[in-house]
Design a protein around this motif. Structure first.
Motif, short mmCIF file in Angstrom:
data_model
loop_
_atom_site.label_atom_id
_atom_site.label_comp_id
_atom_site.label_asym_id
_atom_site.label_seq_id
_atom_site.Cartn_x
_atom_site.Cartn_y
_atom_site.Cartn_z
N LYS A 60 -0.67 8.75 6.69
CA LYS A 60 -1.40 7.49 6.56
C LYS A 60 -2.49 7.51 5.48
O LYS A 60 -3.40 6.70 5.51
N ILE A 61 -2.42 8.45 4.54
CA ILE A 61 -3.45 8.51 3.50
C ILE A 61 -3.09 7.50 2.40
O ILE A 61 -2.06 7.63 1.75
N PRO A 62 -3.94 6.50 2.15
CA PRO A 62 -3.62 5.54 1.09
C PRO A 62 -3.73 6.20 -0.28
O PRO A 62 -4.71 6.89 -0.56
N ILE A 63 -2.71 6.00 -1.13
CA ILE A 63 -2.75 6.56 -2.48
C ILE A 63 -3.12 5.48 -3.49
O ILE A 63 -4.02 5.64 -4.28
N VAL A 64 -2.41 4.37 -3.44
CA VAL A 64 -2.72 3.26 -4.35
C VAL A 64 -2.11 1.98 -3.77
O VAL A 64 -1.22 2.03 -2.93
N LYS A 65 -2.66 0.86 -4.22
CA LYS A 65 -2.12 -0.42 -3.75
C LYS A 65 -1.41 -1.09 -4.93
O LYS A 65 -1.97 -1.15 -6.03
N TYR B 277 1.41 5.00 0.74
CA TYR B 277 0.81 6.03 1.58
C TYR B 277 1.40 7.40 1.27
O TYR B 277 2.47 7.50 0.67
N MET C 153 0.86 -1.18 0.00
CA MET C 153 0.00 0.00 0.00
C MET C 153 0.90 1.23 0.00
O MET C 153 1.78 1.35 0.84
#
Lengths: 77, 274
Positions: free
Chosen positions: B127-132, B110, B108
């Protein structure tokens, strides 16, 4: 709301919500009540709360196909 | 009536106060200035060097843009006001680099993975998810953050501001029989019964819905609002702290007023010449 990945900001008010998603997901999957988790995270407005409650992520589904095709590609070489 | 401000609540990124002695137009212009005119940093241009993730380049860039960045208004200026003329220099833009590869298994990405060239301009949260990414996928990109205003794009919105009129609940003691219907029906639990009469216990929670007026069988209750007194709240999304946000908003508003006066005087001069 069906999305690749949980949105970073609330569609209505623009507040940052992306960083709180993983904790919300983890705690709700563990069996906690969503309302309580949202209260703990300090999500007060109903515009932000519905973002969490209605979110469906599908990136894991896409990644599944991605993994299958990548395995195929590597086996050719 | 003198202008008065009374702070009710103050937390990290939130402030609630009562402001009185000003016309509604003033509070509304303050609200609008906070939402749409105070400059903050956001990613404005992304150069994608490699992207083998499942997310399209533009979706990725859009997600990056929405990440709120901590802003330093002392060291940076708006691109259109910059000496470089908006081309992009160290006074008006910051470069952030993202270079990630999923080497073993899913990864993940972040906001914490973004590396900024200026340690003061970093994402509000790591802790902001950008892409997996799946194993073997890679993202290499350069992002340029610039100052901008909320009126141009929601990514530059520094926070929220809203106000309501100060509620005034008038109870006619001679008509009130203490039946308690209003207490049961109030959606915000503003009222309570004391010694057989209705009293207001949490006035600030009242949202002026006037439901108590409708349900009261003896028409003893009336909901009004104070003239020129408002309950105002400001919430920052983290780029600026609330104090800077409000002060900067007032500064912007002041500049606008000065500009307006100058324009008016100029127009009068022109008119006299003719």
């Amino acid at each position: 709301m069906i999305c690749m990945l949980f949105p970073i900001r609330c569609f209505t008010c623009g507040a940052l919500i992306g960083d709180k998603w993983e904790e919300f997901k983890r705690r709700v999957e563990r069996g906690e009540h969503p309302a309580k988790v949202l209260d703990d995270l300090g999500i007060k407005r109903y515009c932000c709360r519905r973002m969490f409650l209605s979110a469906i992520e599908y990136i894991d589904g896409v990644l599944m196909y991605e993994k299958v095709t990548m395995e195929k590609h590597t086996s050719h070489y | 009536m003198p202008v008065e401000v009374k702070v009710l609540e103050k937390r990290n990124n939130y402030v609630k106060f009562i402001i009185s002695g000003v016309p509604v137009a003033f509070v509304n212009s303050l609200r609008r200035t906070i939402i749409a005119e105070v400059p903050v940093m956001a990613i404005d241009e992304v150069v994608i060097l490699d992207n083998t993730s499942v997310m399209y380049d533009e979706v990725l860039a859009h997600r990056l843009a929405l990440i709120p960045l901590k802003t330093d208004l002392e060291s940076y200026v708006l691109p259109e006001e910059c000496v470089c003329g908006g081309i992009g220099c160290s006074r008006c833009q910051v470069k952030l680099v993202l270079d990630v590869e999923a080497k073993d298994g899913d990864l993940m990405v972040y906001s914490g993975h973004l590396k900024s060239e200026d340690p003061a301009i970093v994402p509000v949260s790591d802790k902001i998810p950008i892409v997996k990414l799946a194993k073997g996928q890679r993202i290499v990109l350069e992002a340029y953050a610039r100052l901008g205003r909320g009126r141009d794009h929601a990514k530059w919105q520094p926070g929220l501001a809203a106000y309501k009129y100060m509620p005034k609940i008038v109870i006619d003691e001679s008509k009130c029989n203490g039946c308690g219907v209003c207490v049961q029906n109030c959606p915000r639990n503003v009222l309570e019964i004391k010694d057989g009469k209705v009293t207001v216990s949490k006035l600030l929670d009242c949202n002026l819905c006037r439901y108590c007026e409708i349900v009261c069988p003896t028409k003893a209750i009336r909901v009004e609002h104070e003239d020129s007194t408002y309950v105002f709240f400001v919430e920052s999304f983290g780029q600026l702290d609330v104090k800077t946000l409000v002060l900067k908003a007032l500064e912007v508003l002041d500049q606008k007023c000065v500009k307006f006066l100058e324009e008016c005087e100029h127009a009068i001069e022109e008119f006299k010449k003719e």
